[in-house]
Every structure is written in structure tokens, then in C-alpha cells.
Design an enzyme around this catalytic site. Sequence first.
Site, PDB file in Angstrom:
ATOM      1  N   GLY A   9       0.815  -1.212   0.000  1.00 48.75           N
ATOM      2  CA  GLY A   9       0.000   0.000   0.000  1.00 48.75           C
ATOM      3  C   GLY A   9       0.846   1.257   0.000  1.00 48.75           C
ATOM      4  O   GLY A   9       0.550   2.237   0.693  1.00 48.75           O
ATOM      5  N   ALA A  10       1.902   1.258  -0.821  1.00 48.34           N
ATOM      6  CA  ALA A  10       2.902   2.326  -0.770  1.00 48.34           C
ATOM      7  C   ALA A  10       2.617   3.486  -1.709  1.00 48.34           C
ATOM      8  O   ALA A  10       3.381   4.448  -1.738  1.00 48.34           O
ATOM      9  CB  ALA A  10       4.281   1.738  -1.098  1.00 48.34           C
ATOM     10  N   TYR A 193     -13.821  -3.957   9.969  1.00 47.25           N
ATOM     11  CA  TYR A 193     -12.535  -3.264  10.038  1.00 47.25           C
ATOM     12  C   TYR A 193     -11.929  -3.404  11.433  1.00 47.25           C
ATOM     13  O   TYR A 193     -10.753  -3.777  11.583  1.00 47.25           O
ATOM     14  CB  TYR A 193     -12.707  -1.792   9.680  1.00 47.25           C
ATOM     15  CG  TYR A 193     -11.413  -1.014   9.659  1.00 47.25           C
ATOM     16  CD1 TYR A 193     -10.555  -1.081   8.566  1.00 47.25           C
ATOM     17  CD2 TYR A 193     -11.046  -0.212  10.740  1.00 47.25           C
ATOM     18  CE1 TYR A 193      -9.359  -0.377   8.541  1.00 47.25           C
ATOM     19  CE2 TYR A 193      -9.860   0.499  10.721  1.00 47.25           C
ATOM     20  CZ  TYR A 193      -9.024   0.411   9.627  1.00 47.25           C
ATOM     21  OH  TYR A 193      -7.838   1.107   9.612  1.00 47.25           O
TER      22      TYR A 193
END
Length: 330
Positions: A9-10, A193
Site C-alpha cells: 500500500g505504498a 474493520y
Amino acid sequence: MRKVVLVTGADSGIGLAFCKRLLAEDDELHLCLACREMCKAEPVRDDLLASHPTAEVTIVEVDVSNLRSVFRASKELKQRFQRLDYVYLNAGILLNPRLKIKELFSGLFSRKMIHMFSTAEGLLTQDDNITADGLQEVFETNVFGHFILVQELEPLLCHPDSPSQLIWTSSCSALRSNFSLEDFQHSKGQEPYSSSKYATDLLSVALNRNFNQRGLYSSVVCPGAVMTNLTYRILPPFIWLLLLPVILLLRFFVNSFTMTPYNGAEVLLWLFQQKPESLNPLIKYHSATTGLGNNYVNPQKMDVDEDTAEKFYQNLLALEKRVRATIQIQ
């Protein structure tokens, strides 16, 4: 030899902010951006290299909500590298969050206001989907896809003479009350979540218990309340703008309102500077920001127990075995 850092997730949010801060700290690294979409990752790589020409920045395409993608990426990484020094497991999703307006306004005028804003407890409900792998999407993206990635990369991570470190992006909303061992994918609840982030905390504890002697250490972090694509989906940007004075005021009483991805990445950078074997496996390290905007790291004991963590880990191993039997790995 360059240290190798892998970040999932960069290409946006906290992951991108951390990559920028990391290269500003050490531009002799090999930074590998693990991203779902190459069309977004390539401009990020080019910008990072333009700012830090002495660094080595590469990309691996991986979608942690798709196990075939995880297996392919793992194979590619094992062909590229002999070891990984740091793996930041940062990619995550919050699907279709809905704010409970009644609870929000009643909480604004209660003793629970600070706790409510710090943890979002009781404020959100979310939907979830089933992935192509037959798993709950939030669970697979935030937990299981990363777990499989770690399992596959074990040969690159386990070196007793030179420890490697896993850093999981968790959350202050990781609540025990929203997690169940009997439904660890959270298929029956409305807080996937929170459940997935508590599962992350458990998994980190179990990994330390099972892998520390082999040179692999795991830590969990909370970046604080950050304005990213995830949070902007809860409320429209103009509502966040209206709430900003309240949030800035609360920051004098609650240090978790980091607000920006740069501030949220504080703890990720701090962990890069620590010796992993010196860290407490039962502590979650939080990014924090004072009312005057100064960043620091706030360690807090996690609400987990090692027996539950080990049982969850064994459940994941059993699920992994079933999944491998049904997925054809190319």
C-alpha cells in the site's frame, strides 16, 4: 549491502508518506513498493527517485485481496532478493463505512466524547463482500493476504544472525469486543474493520511467539486519526472541514489526532530506527501529535492474551491449508 524495505500500500496515504520520510532518513536503501495498480505505483516510484537519486526503488505488483496475486508476487520477490530487512504490512481497506449520525451527536455532549473520537467505537458500520477466494474481503485484505505473504516470504525473513522485522498497520479501533475466534472473518457482524485490526494485533503476538528464535520480529502500530482516502469516505470533505476546529481543540486532550499522513507515519519511521529484539511484543506503538503539532511515539499495552493469539494463529494455518488445496498456483 543495501537494506531492503518492502511496503504494501505504498502508493498513497500513510504508505506513501512513510516512503518519503524513510528515504529522507536513509537514501541508500532498496525500497520495494508493493502496490495493487502499476499505473499508480510507477509515477510514485519516479517521483521518489527524482527526489532521492541514490536510492534504489522498485515495484512489485500485488493485490492482497487476491491470493493468486500474493503467490505470484511472493515468487517474484524470492527471485529478486536474498533477504528482506523490513516488511511494512500497510495496505488495508474500510468498505462502505456509514456514520451513525444519532450516536455522533449524542456522543458530542457526553462524557464518552473523547473516547468516541479516539477509537470511533460505536460510530461506524461497514459492509463487506466475498472475494474470488471465497473469503470476507476486509479480513482477506487486512489480515489473511498479508499472512500468506509472510508465510511465502519466510526464507527471506528468517535469519537468526541478522533479524528481520514485520510492521503491521493496526488501529486504535482494534477492539476485543468486535472480534470472535468462532467468526474470525467477521462474516456475521457489522464491524469488519475493527475485527480485522484486532486480528492483526493477535497475529503479531503469535508470530513473535513462533518466530523470534528464528530471527523474525513483529510489531503493530497505530498511525492515529489521519485524513486519507479511507476517512474521506466516511464523510464528505466539507464536513471534515467543518469538524476541523473541534478536532484541533480535542488534540490538546487526545494525542491520537495526527491528522496528516506525514504525522501518521511517525511511528513507522521510529520503528525503522529501533532494534527489533528490544521491542515489547505486547505493545502497540502509536503515532501521536500534541496540541501544538509536535509528533512523538506513544507505546500502549495491547488488550490481547497470548493463548487467544496462538489459537487464532492455528486457525489461520488451518485456513491456509484449505485455501492452498483449492487454489491453483501458477
